[in-house]
Design a protein around this motif. Structure first.
Motif, PDB file in Angstrom:
ATOM      1  N   ASN A 125       1.106  -0.932  17.774  1.00 33.73           N
ATOM      2  CA  ASN A 125      -0.148  -1.044  18.687  1.00 33.73           C
ATOM      3  C   ASN A 125       0.428  -1.203  20.278  1.00 33.73           C
ATOM      4  OD1 ASN A 125      -1.872  -2.775  20.269  1.00 33.73           O
ATOM      5  ND2 ASN A 125      -2.899  -2.332  18.711  1.00 33.73           N
ATOM      6  N   SER A 162       2.453  -7.586  10.540  1.00 31.30           N
ATOM      7  CA  SER A 162       2.427  -6.747   9.291  1.00 31.30           C
ATOM      8  C   SER A 162       1.015  -6.697   8.868  1.00 31.30           C
ATOM      9  CB  SER A 162       3.453  -6.332   8.595  1.00 31.30           C
ATOM     10  OG  SER A 162       3.416  -7.300   7.654  1.00 31.30           O
ATOM     11  N   GLY A 163       0.677  -6.204   7.780  1.00 31.50           N
ATOM     12  CA  GLY A 163      -0.534  -6.345   6.996  1.00 31.50           C
ATOM     13  C   GLY A 163      -0.691  -7.787   6.376  1.00 31.50           C
ATOM     14  N   ASP A 215       5.978   0.341   6.861  1.00 35.03           N
ATOM     15  CA  ASP A 215       6.858   0.074   5.543  1.00 35.03           C
ATOM     16  C   ASP A 215       7.243   1.656   5.367  1.00 35.03           C
ATOM     17  OD1 ASP A 215       6.136  -2.528   5.543  1.00 35.03           O
ATOM     18  OD2 ASP A 215       4.732  -2.403   3.732  1.00 35.03           O
ATOM     19  N   PRO A 236      -6.596   1.851   7.286  1.00 33.58           N
ATOM     20  CA  PRO A 236      -6.057   0.745   7.849  1.00 33.58           C
ATOM     21  C   PRO A 236      -6.932   0.568   9.248  1.00 33.58           C
ATOM     22  CG  PRO A 236      -4.381   2.526   8.173  1.00 33.58           C
ATOM     23  CD  PRO A 236      -5.612   3.155   7.483  1.00 33.58           C
ATOM     24  N   HIS A 245       0.787  -1.161   0.114  1.00 30.60           N
ATOM     25  CA  HIS A 245       0.111  -0.058  -0.027  1.00 30.60           C
ATOM     26  C   HIS A 245       0.795   1.284  -0.046  1.00 30.60           C
ATOM     27  CE1 HIS A 245       1.264  -0.584   4.177  1.00 30.60           C
ATOM     28  NE2 HIS A 245       0.533  -1.696   4.291  1.00 30.60           N
ATOM     29  N   GLY A 281      -6.562  -1.297  11.903  1.00 27.81           N
ATOM     30  CA  GLY A 281      -5.677  -1.639  13.202  1.00 27.81           C
ATOM     31  C   GLY A 281      -5.794  -0.566  13.946  1.00 27.81           C
ATOM     32  N   PRO A 282      -5.364   0.550  13.762  1.00 26.32           N
ATOM     33  CA  PRO A 282      -5.298   1.803  14.633  1.00 26.32           C
ATOM     34  C   PRO A 282      -6.546   1.922  15.364  1.00 26.32           C
ATOM     35  CG  PRO A 282      -3.960   2.372  12.693  1.00 26.32           C
ATOM     36  CD  PRO A 282      -4.748   1.171  12.397  1.00 26.32           C
ATOM     37  N   GLU A 320      -7.393  -0.457  18.030  1.00 26.10           N
ATOM     38  CA  GLU A 320      -6.623  -0.098  19.081  1.00 26.10           C
ATOM     39  C   GLU A 320      -7.466   0.851  19.959  1.00 26.10           C
ATOM     40  OE1 GLU A 320      -2.584   1.322  18.552  1.00 26.10           O
ATOM     41  OE2 GLU A 320      -2.311   1.014  20.542  1.00 26.10           O
ATOM     42  N   GLY A 349      -2.333  -8.107  10.392  1.00 24.61           N
ATOM     43  CA  GLY A 349      -2.716  -6.799  10.160  1.00 24.61           C
ATOM     44  C   GLY A 349      -4.172  -6.890   9.141  1.00 24.61           C
ATOM     45  N   ASP A 404      -7.703  -5.488   9.509  1.00 24.46           N
ATOM     46  CA  ASP A 404      -8.411  -4.671   8.510  1.00 24.46           C
ATOM     47  C   ASP A 404      -9.650  -5.113   8.164  1.00 24.46           C
ATOM     48  OD1 ASP A 404      -6.037  -2.847   8.948  1.00 24.46           O
ATOM     49  OD2 ASP A 404      -5.030  -3.912   6.917  1.00 24.46           O
ATOM     50  N   GLY A 459       7.161  -4.284  11.753  1.00 28.83           N
ATOM     51  CA  GLY A 459       5.995  -4.431  10.782  1.00 28.83           C
ATOM     52  C   GLY A 459       4.692  -3.504  11.465  1.00 28.83           C
ATOM     53  N   GLY A 460       3.762  -2.962  10.623  1.00 27.71           N
ATOM     54  CA  GLY A 460       2.793  -2.262  11.246  1.00 27.71           C
ATOM     55  C   GLY A 460       1.959  -2.150  12.482  1.00 27.71           C
ATOM     56  N   VAL A 461       1.373  -3.632  12.708  1.00 28.29           N
ATOM     57  CA  VAL A 461       1.077  -3.915  13.857  1.00 28.29           C
ATOM     58  C   VAL A 461       1.821  -3.854  15.322  1.00 28.29           C
ATOM     59  CG1 VAL A 461      -0.458  -5.611  14.927  1.00 28.29           C
ATOM     60  CG2 VAL A 461      -0.598  -5.585  12.834  1.00 28.29           C
TER      61      VAL A 461
END
Ligand code: AMP
Ligand code: MG
Length: 338
Positions: A270, A135-136, A298, A176, A15, A178-179, A182, A161, A165, A265-267
């Motif tokens: 959190n 991550s995603g 990323d 996204p 993304h 995830g946030p 959270e 992720g 999502d 990774g993006g998660v």
């Protein structure tokens, strides 16, 4: 590399299209990025690739401006060679080839997953960690053994992720998700301190050293349909999914004999998963580390950092070998550095 000493990194696995820099000592500088955010539905690889193509010139100019550089200050160009979405990877690779050929500087295709590890090691000053990469598209527990980063456990279906999502999308929350999950989970637990998971049970997604998240996604949706509040289900979803990851990471620490845990990774943005990792590591006299959030998601800087390390170790990528590999595995890459 002399005066032309900066390494440029290009990230385009999914993304996000992102440029990042490290200087002649391998010191990272913040990335310049843009993320495609579909109004509805998930990420469409072709549409994401079009987004990356459209943003490439502007973002390149912005990253040069961010450090007052001229193109001639770039001494090497690194890019994500895989794993990722084919159309997106191809845009990053062609932008990298173009810049490296125009400037006459080395090209280095790098492994995206390994880049997450190396930026984490640099940022957190870790020596030999077990990486929990959440991550995603990827969920892996990784450790360096016999010259490669080995995958000790991973998701057997979707990335954690993606699961978050998708659940969010089913509730009308855009990517996204995830946030937002959270935030909703935190609000729920602050309003219901001491809440119990009883009645909010979800399948526990551990399969030996591996994980699987599609069952928990379906079950969470069913709790919503039964009338449980969104906040309570977000909380339960996080508690179950994150504990599963932490359990596999703990076993990896035990089996490998290592004592540092590193999140990536993006998660890993959190706070709850960070807290769970710290608790687990502390209980076993180990340490848990998480890089700044801009280096969890990323980013081009992590690609530049790994490109710099590989170049220092004498590896470059010829044009003929510069094709992308959607299915590149973490353990395909020989780790010749320490
Ligand atoms: P990546 O694929 O590594 O770029 O990470 C993107 C993924 O990270 C998406 O699935 C996001 O929903 C997820 N993500 C980002 N921030 C958070 C957060 N605070 N909590 C949970 N997931 C998050
Ligand atoms: Mg990633």
């Amino acid at each position: 590399m002399g005066r032309n000493s900066w390494t440029l990194g290009i990230e385009s696995t999914a993304h996000t299209f992102s440029f990042g820099l490290v200087d002649s000592n391998g010191i990272p500088y913040p990335s310049i990025s843009d993320t495609v955010r579909p109004l509805e539905g998930g990420i469409h690889p072709r549409e994401a690739a079009d987004h990356h193509r459209d943003y490439s010139s502007t973002l390149f100019q912005k990253i040069l401006d961010s450090q007052n550089l001229q193109p001639s200050d770039i001494g090497a160009v690194a890019y994500s060679q895989g794993p990722g979405l084919g159309p997106c990877l191809r845009i990053g690779a062609s932008v990298a080839r173009t810049i490296s050929s125009a400037l006459g500087v080395p090209l280095i295709g790098v492994n995206h997953c390994v880049a997450h590890i190396e930026i984490g090691r640099q940022q957190c000053d870790c020596d030999d960690p077990v990486l929990l990469y959440v991550s995603g598209g990827n969920t892996q527990v990784i450790a360096k053994l016999q010259g490669k980063y080995r995958v000790l456990g991973e998701t057997l279906d979707i990335g954690i992720g993606n699961m978050l999502d998708k659940f969010a999308r089913q509730q009308g929350i855009p990517f996204p998700g995830g946030p937002v999950i959270e935030k909703l989970a935190l609000e729920f637990i602050e309003q219901h301190p001491g809440a119990s998971l009883e009645g909010l049970d979800l399948p526990y997604p551990v399969r030996g050293m591996d994980l699987a998240f599609s069952g928990i996604l379906t079950a969470a949706q069913r709790l919503i349909e039964k009338g449980h509040s969104l906040g309570s289900v977000c909380w339960s979803l996080q508690e179950h999914a994150f504990s599963a990851c932490v359990e596999v990471a703990e076993r990896a620490l035990a089996h490998s004999g290592k004592s540092e845990l590193l999140l990536g990774g993006g998660v890993a943005c959190n706070n709850r998963i960070r807290e769970m990792c710290t608790l687990m590591a502390t209980e076993r006299d180990s340490t848990s580390h998480a890089p700044p959030r801009m280096y969890c998601i990323d980013n081009g800087t992590m690609i530049a950092r790994l490109g710099y390390i590989e170049l220092e170790n004498g590896r470059t990528t010829s044009l003929i070998a510069s094709g992308i590999n959607q299915y590149l595995r973490t353990d395909d890459t020989l780790v010749s550095w320490s």
